[in-house]
Write an enzyme that holds these catalytic residues in place. Structure first.
Site, PDB file in Angstrom:
ATOM      1  N   GLU A  49       0.867  -1.169   0.000  1.00  0.00           N
ATOM      2  CA  GLU A  49       0.000   0.000   0.000  1.00  0.00           C
ATOM      3  C   GLU A  49       0.912   1.230   0.000  1.00  0.00           C
ATOM      4  O   GLU A  49       1.831   1.311   0.818  1.00  0.00           O
ATOM      5  CB  GLU A  49      -0.880   0.017   1.259  1.00  0.00           C
ATOM      6  N   ARG A 103       5.835 -12.534   9.601  1.00  0.00           N
ATOM      7  CA  ARG A 103       6.394 -11.202   9.378  1.00  0.00           C
ATOM      8  C   ARG A 103       7.797 -11.136   9.941  1.00  0.00           C
ATOM      9  O   ARG A 103       8.077 -11.746  10.971  1.00  0.00           O
ATOM     10  CB  ARG A 103       5.591 -10.165  10.165  1.00  0.00           C
ATOM     11  N   LYS A 126       5.014   0.668   8.713  1.00  0.00           N
ATOM     12  CA  LYS A 126       5.019   1.990   8.082  1.00  0.00           C
ATOM     13  C   LYS A 126       4.347   3.030   8.965  1.00  0.00           C
ATOM     14  O   LYS A 126       4.786   4.175   9.045  1.00  0.00           O
ATOM     15  CB  LYS A 126       4.290   1.920   6.735  1.00  0.00           C
TER      16      LYS A 126
HETATM   17  P1  ATP Z   1       3.063  -1.973   7.405  1.00  0.00           P
HETATM   18  O1  ATP Z   1       2.404  -2.278   8.704  1.00  0.00           O
HETATM   19  O2  ATP Z   1       4.501  -1.717   7.543  1.00  0.00           O
HETATM   20  O3  ATP Z   1       2.360  -0.931   6.627  1.00  0.00           O
HETATM   21  P2  ATP Z   1       1.794  -3.809   5.736  1.00  0.00           P
HETATM   22  O4  ATP Z   1       1.738  -5.286   5.799  1.00  0.00           O
HETATM   23  O5  ATP Z   1       0.560  -3.065   6.019  1.00  0.00           O
HETATM   24  O6  ATP Z   1       2.981  -3.333   6.623  1.00  0.00           O
HETATM   25  P3  ATP Z   1       1.835  -3.516   2.917  1.00  0.00           P
HETATM   26  O7  ATP Z   1       2.268  -2.354   2.140  1.00  0.00           O
HETATM   27  O8  ATP Z   1       0.402  -3.834   2.932  1.00  0.00           O
HETATM   28  O9  ATP Z   1       2.376  -3.299   4.380  1.00  0.00           O
HETATM   29  O10 ATP Z   1       2.695  -4.800   2.567  1.00  0.00           O
HETATM   30  C1  ATP Z   1       3.080  -5.218   1.292  1.00  0.00           C
HETATM   31  C2  ATP Z   1       3.546  -6.638   1.391  1.00  0.00           C
HETATM   32  O11 ATP Z   1       4.690  -6.724   2.242  1.00  0.00           O
HETATM   33  C3  ATP Z   1       2.504  -7.546   1.992  1.00  0.00           C
HETATM   34  O12 ATP Z   1       2.447  -8.740   1.238  1.00  0.00           O
HETATM   35  C4  ATP Z   1       2.985  -7.789   3.385  1.00  0.00           C
HETATM   36  O13 ATP Z   1       2.571  -9.027   3.848  1.00  0.00           O
HETATM   37  C5  ATP Z   1       4.496  -7.691   3.229  1.00  0.00           C
HETATM   38  N1  ATP Z   1       5.094  -7.266   4.487  1.00  0.00           N
HETATM   39  C6  ATP Z   1       4.843  -6.141   5.166  1.00  0.00           C
HETATM   40  N2  ATP Z   1       5.541  -6.089   6.300  1.00  0.00           N
HETATM   41  C7  ATP Z   1       6.277  -7.208   6.356  1.00  0.00           C
HETATM   42  C8  ATP Z   1       7.210  -7.762   7.286  1.00  0.00           C
HETATM   43  N3  ATP Z   1       7.524  -7.130   8.408  1.00  0.00           N
HETATM   44  N4  ATP Z   1       7.775  -8.954   7.003  1.00  0.00           N
HETATM   45  C9  ATP Z   1       7.475  -9.593   5.875  1.00  0.00           C
HETATM   46  N5  ATP Z   1       6.608  -9.147   4.960  1.00  0.00           N
HETATM   47  C10 ATP Z   1       6.005  -7.966   5.184  1.00  0.00           C
HETATM   48 MG    MG Z   2      -0.894  -1.953   5.513  1.00  0.00          MG
END
Ligand code: ATP
Ligand code: MG
Length: 547
Positions: free
Chosen positions: A22, A247, A257
C-alpha cells in the site's frame, strides 16, 4: 509447495506472484523479505512477478510513496512484469459487486458503523443479522448504483457479503465489501467515491491478475476464508494458492510503516531515509548494498513461526558483503597530534600501501603520504596504561600501519591535564613495518599525515532503540525506548588524501574503525561527510556479555 504446483502444471500456466504494497509509506526491511520472496519465486520458476499497489485508502496514500517504492524495488535488483494498481480495478470491482448482489451474495446495509460492530458478536458468541439483510436484489442494486453515483454521504450505507452471522471465523460474519468515501484519491481524484475494503480488493485483484501463488504474512490467515469465498463467488475458476509466512520483526527497531511515519512526523528522525531507519531508502543512504539485503532475506528464510530476528544477522550480512569488496584506508576519528622529532622538517614521502592487506585476495595499492607531523587516535595513547594496553604510551614503541616504528618520548598536556600532543622518534630502518634486527612491537595503530590528511565529518549510526523489542518493555509509548545515542557526529576527523581521487560513492573499510561511505546527500568535495555503514564487529555483544 510452489515446486509441487509448478511440477504438476496445476495452474496450466507459469507461476505468477505479486508484491502488493500500500503506498502509504516507504518500504522497510520487512518488505524486503517479501520482495525477495515474491520476485525470487517468480525467477526460480521462470514465472513473473507484478508490482501491485494496493491503493484503496484515499486518506493515507500518496504518489510520493509510489515513486519511492518503485525505486526501492528496482534498487534491490528486481524488475516487475507489470505495474498494476488496485485503484484501476474500482470499476471492475464494482461490477463484481453487482454480480454478487444479483446472486443474493451481497446486500446494502444501512446500519451505522456502531450498530454493525455490535451485530458482529464476539469470538464466543454469534453475531446477529442486520435488519437490512433481507433486502431484495432490486432494492440492493438501486442503492448500490446510487452509492456509486455519489448520492449518499459517507457511512450512510455499506455493501456487505451475505455469508453467516454465526460463522466461527469472525471475518466471515457478513464482512464489509465497499463503503462510501467522499475523499480525493491520489490517482483517481474525485472521480470515485465507492471504495473497496482491503479484503474485497486484495484477493480479487490477485485473481484479476492471474496470480498463481499469493503470499502474505500470517496476520492475514483469518482473511483467507473471505479471500477464497470472494474469488469463488465472483466466478474465478482457479483461485490463487495462498500461503502465509511470518512477518519479519527486527530487534532494536520497528517495522511498520505507520510507526515509522510517526518517527518522521514527530521529528525523531530526519526523514524516511535517515540512516537510522529500517527503511530500504535509509539502508541505501547509509551505504548498505542490495546484495547484503538479499543475503539477509536469504539468511532469515521463510517460516511460519513468528519470531524476532536478531539485528546481528542483518549486520553480519552487511559486513560479509562489504568485507571482500571494499578497500581499506586510514582515517583517524578523534585526532591526537604526534610530532616525529627526528623526521626532517618539510619532508613528505609517499609510502606504498595495499588496499587489501589481508583476507581479501585482491590487488591494488595507493600512496600514503608520511610527514613529520601525523595524527593518531586519541584512544591509541594512554599516559598511564594498564598492563594489557599494547598501543602507545610513554617510553613504548608501536608500529604505524604501512610505515615505521615510533617511540613516545614526551607528552604535552594543557592546563586541564588533557594530552594535546606527543613527541616521538621514528626508526628509519623500520620502513614498511618491520625491524631489520627482528625486534617486535605489540601494537599496530593507524595514522594520517597532518600535512596531507583531509578533514571530514563522521556520522556514527547506532540502533534506533535501546531495547530489543521496543514495544515490549511496558512503556506507554515505545518512543520512550529511543536510543539517545543513535547518531554521534564526529567533526574534525582526518582521512588519508587518496579518497579524494575515488569515484563518488566509494565504500571503504576505515581500518580498525568500521565500514564507511560518503553520505550521498551531504558529502561534497572539500566538505566530506562519511556515514558509518556498520561497525567492524558487534560492539553490543560485549556490552551484553558484561551485564
Ligand atoms: P506496514 O504495517 O509496515 O504498513 P503492511 O503489511 O501493512 O505493513 P503492505 O504495504 O500492505 O504493508 O505490505 C506489502 C507486502 O509486504 C505484503 O504482502 C505484506 O505481507 C508484506 N510485508 C509487510 N511487512 C512485512 C514484514 N515485516 N515482514 C514480511 N513481509 C512484510
Ligand atoms: Mg498496511
Amino acid at each position: 509447495m510452489v515446486v509441487a504446483d509448478a511440477g504438476s502444471g496445476r495452474f496450466g500456466r507459469p507461476v505468477k506472484t505479486r508484491f502488493p504494497p500500500e503506498p502509504n509509506g516507504f518500504l522497510h526491511i520487512g518488505h524486503a523479505k517479501s520482495i525477495c520472496l515474491n520476485f525470487g519465486i517468480a525467477r526460480d520458476f521462470a514465472g513473473a512477478c507484478n508490482l501491485r499497489f494496493d491503493d484503496t485508502n484515499p486518506f493515507t496514500e500518496d504518489v510520493r510513496y509510489v515513486d519511492a517504492i518503485r525505486e526501492d524495488v528496482r534498487w534491490l535488483g528486481f524488475e516487475w512484469a507489470e505495474e498494476r494498481y488496485a485503484s484501476d480495478y474500482f470499476e471492475q470491482l464494482y461490477e463484481f459487486a453487482e454480480r454478487l448482489v444479483r446472486k443474493g451474495k451481497a446486500y446494502v446495509d444501512s446500519q451505522s458503523e456502531e450498530e454493525i460492530r455490535q451485530g458482529r458478536g464476539t469470538v464466543t458468541t454469534p453475531g446477529s443479522d442486520s435488519p437490512f439483510r433481507g433486502r431484495g436484489v432490486d432494492e440492493n442494486l438501486d442503492l448500490l448504483r446510487r452509492m456509486r453515483d455519489g448520492e449518499f454521504a459517507d457511512g450512510a450505507h455499506v455493501l456487505r457479503a451475505r455469508i453467516d452471522m454465526a460463522h466461527p471465523n469472525m471475518v466471515m460474519r457478513d464482512p464489509l465489501l465497499m463503503r462510501i468515501r467522499k475523499a480525493r484519491h491520489y490517482r483517481r481524484g474525485d472521480a470515485w467515491c465507492l471504495y473497496p475494503l482491503y479484503d474485497y480488493a486484495h484477493g480479487l485483484s490477485d485473481a484479476i491478475e492471474g496470480v498463481t501463488h499469493s503470499l502474505c504474512t500470517l496476520e492475514f490467515k483469518d482473511n483467507n476464508d473471505i479471500y477464497r469465498w470472494l474469488v469463488r463467488e465472483v466466478g474465478f475458476e482457479r483461485p490463487p494458492e495462498q500461503t502465509e509466512f511470518s512477518r519479519l520483526e527486527l530487534d532494536y527497531t520497528v517495522v511498520s510503516k505507520r510507526k515509522l511515519l510517526r518517527l518522521v512526523n514527530e521529528g525523531r528522525v530526519a526523514g524516511w531515509d535517515d540512516p537510522r531507519m529500517p527503511t530500504i531508502a535509509a539502508l541505501r543512504r547509509r551505504g548498505v548494498r542490495p546484495e547484503a539485503i538479499r543475503a539477509f532475506a536469504e539468511a532469515v528464510g521463510v517460516s511460519r513461526k513468528p519470531q524476532r530476528t536478531e539485528i546481528g544477522i542483518l549486520e553480519h550480512s552487511i559486513r560479509d558483503d562489504l568485507n571482500m569488496e571494499v578497500p581499506r584506508v586510514l582515517c583517524v576519528t578523534k585526532p591526537l597530534k604526534v610530532v616525529l622529532t627526528n623526521y626532517p622538517e618539510g619532508q613528505v614521502e609517499e609510502l606504498d600501501a595495499p588496499y587489501f592487506p589481508h583476507d581479501v585476495p585482491r590487488e591494488g595499492s595507493r600512496k600514503v603520504p608520511f610527514s613529520r607531523e601525523i595524527f593518531i587516535e586519541q584512544d591509541d595513547f594512554m599516559a598511564d596504561p594498564p598492563k594489557k594496553f599494547f598501543r602507545l604510551a610513554p617510553g613504548r614503541e608501536v608500529r604505524l600501519r604501512y610505515a615505521y616504528f615510533i617511540t613516545c618520548n614526551e607528552v604535552i598536556m594543557d592546563e586541564a591535564g588533557n594530552v594535546t600532543e606527543l613527541r616521538c622518534t621514528y626508526d628509519p630502518a623500520t620502513r614498511g613495518g618491520d625491524a631489520p634486527d627482528g625486534r617486535k612491537v605489540q601494537g599496530t595503530i593507524h595514522w594520517v599525515s597532518a600535512a596531507r590528511a583531509l578533514d571530514c565529518e563522521l556520522r556514527l549510526y547506532d540502533r534506533l532503540f535501546r531495547a530489543p523489542d521496543p514495544e515490549g518493555t511496558g512503556e506507554d509509548d515505545f518512543f520512550a525506548n529511543l536510543n539517545p545515542d543513535s547518531l554521534v557526529k564526529l567533526a574534525g576527523a582526518k582521512v588519508e588524501p587518496s579518497v579524494a581521487a575515488d569515484p563518488p560513492g566509494t565504500r571503504y573499510q576505515f581500518e580498525r574503525t568500521g565500514y564507511f561511505w560518503p553520505d550521498p546527500v551531504d558529502s561534497m568535495p572539500g566538505a566530506l561527510v562519511f556515514n558509518r555503514i556498520v561497525t567492524l564487529r558487534d560492539s553490543w555483544a560485549k556490552v551484553a556479555a558484561k551485564r
